[in-house]
Design an enzyme around this catalytic site. Sequence first.
Site, PDB file in Angstrom:
ATOM      1  N   ARG A  54      24.320   5.283  -4.654  1.00 49.76           N
ATOM      2  CA  ARG A  54      23.393   4.271  -4.102  1.00 49.76           C
ATOM      3  C   ARG A  54      23.302   4.343  -2.583  1.00 49.76           C
ATOM      4  NH1 ARG A  54      25.052  -0.590  -3.495  1.00 49.76           N
ATOM      5  NH2 ARG A  54      26.186  -0.720  -5.443  1.00 49.76           N
ATOM      6  N   TYR A 106      -2.194  -1.214   7.205  1.00 50.38           N
ATOM      7  CA  TYR A 106      -2.045  -1.162   5.761  1.00 50.38           C
ATOM      8  C   TYR A 106      -1.950  -2.581   5.209  1.00 50.38           C
ATOM      9  CZ  TYR A 106      -0.326   0.162   1.197  1.00 50.38           C
ATOM     10  OH  TYR A 106      -0.173   0.320  -0.142  1.00 50.38           O
ATOM     11  N   ASP A 179       3.925   2.832  12.388  1.00 54.47           N
ATOM     12  CA  ASP A 179       3.563   3.415  11.097  1.00 54.47           C
ATOM     13  C   ASP A 179       2.670   4.616  11.408  1.00 54.47           C
ATOM     14  OD1 ASP A 179       2.390   4.161   8.690  1.00 54.47           O
ATOM     15  OD2 ASP A 179       2.244   2.112   7.927  1.00 54.47           O
ATOM     16  N   LYS A 204       2.240   9.880   1.001  1.00 51.58           N
ATOM     17  CA  LYS A 204       0.960  10.383   1.486  1.00 51.58           C
ATOM     18  C   LYS A 204       1.118  11.829   1.977  1.00 51.58           C
ATOM     19  CE  LYS A 204      -0.091   6.177   0.427  1.00 51.58           C
ATOM     20  NZ  LYS A 204      -0.178   5.080   1.375  1.00 51.58           N
TER      21      LYS A 204
HETATM   22  C1  LIG Z   1       0.468   3.822   1.569  1.00 54.27           C
HETATM   23  C2  LIG Z   1       0.791   3.277   2.882  1.00 54.27           C
HETATM   24  C3  LIG Z   1       1.882   2.423   3.068  1.00 54.27           C
HETATM   25  C4  LIG Z   1       2.752   1.961   1.907  1.00 54.27           C
HETATM   26  O1  LIG Z   1       3.480   3.024   1.378  1.00 54.27           O
HETATM   27  P1  LIG Z   1       3.950   3.117  -0.163  1.00 54.27           P
HETATM   28  O2  LIG Z   1       4.616   4.444  -0.219  1.00 54.27           O
HETATM   29  O3  LIG Z   1       2.732   2.993  -1.009  1.00 54.27           O
HETATM   30  O4  LIG Z   1       4.885   1.971  -0.389  1.00 54.27           O
HETATM   31  C5  LIG Z   1       2.158   1.983   4.349  1.00 54.27           C
HETATM   32  N1  LIG Z   1       1.402   2.358   5.417  1.00 54.27           N
HETATM   33  C6  LIG Z   1       0.337   3.171   5.260  1.00 54.27           C
HETATM   34  C7  LIG Z   1      -0.460   3.539   6.455  1.00 54.27           C
HETATM   35  C8  LIG Z   1      -0.010   3.654   3.998  1.00 54.27           C
HETATM   36  O5  LIG Z   1      -1.078   4.445   3.864  1.00 54.27           O
END
Ligand SMILES: *Cc1c(COP(=O)(O)O)cnc(C)c1O
Length: 385
Positions: A54, A106, A179, A204
């Site tokens: 974990r 997001y 982000d 992504k």
């Molecule tokens: C998809 C996304 C997220 C969230 O990520 P997950 O892997 O779906 O939890 C956060 N920020 C951006 C810019 C995203 O495209």
Amino acid sequence: MSKPPAPKKPRTLAAQALGDIEPQTKGIVPPIHVATTFLRDPDNAYSSGYVYGRPDNATVRQAEAVLAALEGGARAMLFGAGMAAATAAVMALPEPGHIVASQVMYWAFRDWLLREAPRFGHTVEIVDTTNLDAVRAAVVPGHTRLVWIETPGNPLWTITDIAGVVAIAKAAGARVAVDSTVATPVFTRPLALGADLVMHSASKYLNGHSDVIAGALATATPDDAWWTRIGELRSRHGMILGPFEAWLLLRGMRTLDVRVRAQSEAAALLATWLGHHRSIERVLYPGLPQHPGHGVATRQMTGYGAMLSVQVHGGAAAAIAVAAAVALWKRATSLGGVESLIEHRASIEGPGSPCPANLLRLSVGLEDPEDLYADIDQALVRSAP
Ligand SMILES: *Cc1c(COP(=O)(O)O)cnc(C)c1O
């Protein structure tokens, strides 16, 4: 005496997954480490450094090392989703306080900040972070703990000046997290611009094949109390990425550089072509000179990325009809995969979203851009006035 070798370029490091060789078989591809528990030595120590699955996993560590190298950071941490990474960062802040976050970001994380973060004692203020005066007005010295920015910001691809925000936040004693999912480490290195933390939805571009849900954080200061606390929470809350997902991510990152460069080139072509289409009101792509963030993007990024949005004539109904009429583009949420996706974004974000009703979000994949254009052109001609 020969000169010491120059540090290897990120593309080289990623292509070889740092060049690690599996010692027992000399395999050039690492195995997937699935053990959840490890043998204790007779003297009661754990000499391998692994105790339980974990808090830690060897395959996860390998993928983390590649990402840390790509970001120019000292350490990275992988989570079971981008949302797990982002929320862990907020929950791990040393004390509750004021959080300033980008208006265009997001939607699910903005919603978490507004609804869930207050339960942890935070107050959250949503600000247009593309405007540094607005950031300066919002940040309260000694009270603001975190400025969270997303650049390019989903789904308008707004560009926030990372170094500009860092200067304001640092002067007020606040931290900055970025982000950088859409920029990828190929096009932006937020740690080099002074950010404390970089976050990715590794679901992504980092993985790139629409077959892994994963999240990541990276830092240049792993001895920092915030980073240590994030690691504690990941372990306590069971947020670590699974070994198979980490292995797929490790494989996906080997081609990150060539994928996003090709995708970004195609996106730039599509942005230009769609800008001349009579059914299109506006194209939002930071690579276009008329995009409000073009100047900052040109300074801050080494490529404009592969995400763009179009606003079509005829409002929401026309936009939904265009999405319904494509054949090659896949009508689906998410982004950053090798297959191109189209989405009527306001439908998924719901009420309160700053997303225009006539906006279609395009995630450009690795198909031939001429095929992609031909498909969207026939859909526009059939469905938008
Ligand atoms: C998809 C996304 C997220 C969230 O990520 P997950 O892997 O779906 O939890 C956060 N920020 C951006 C810019 C995203 O495209």
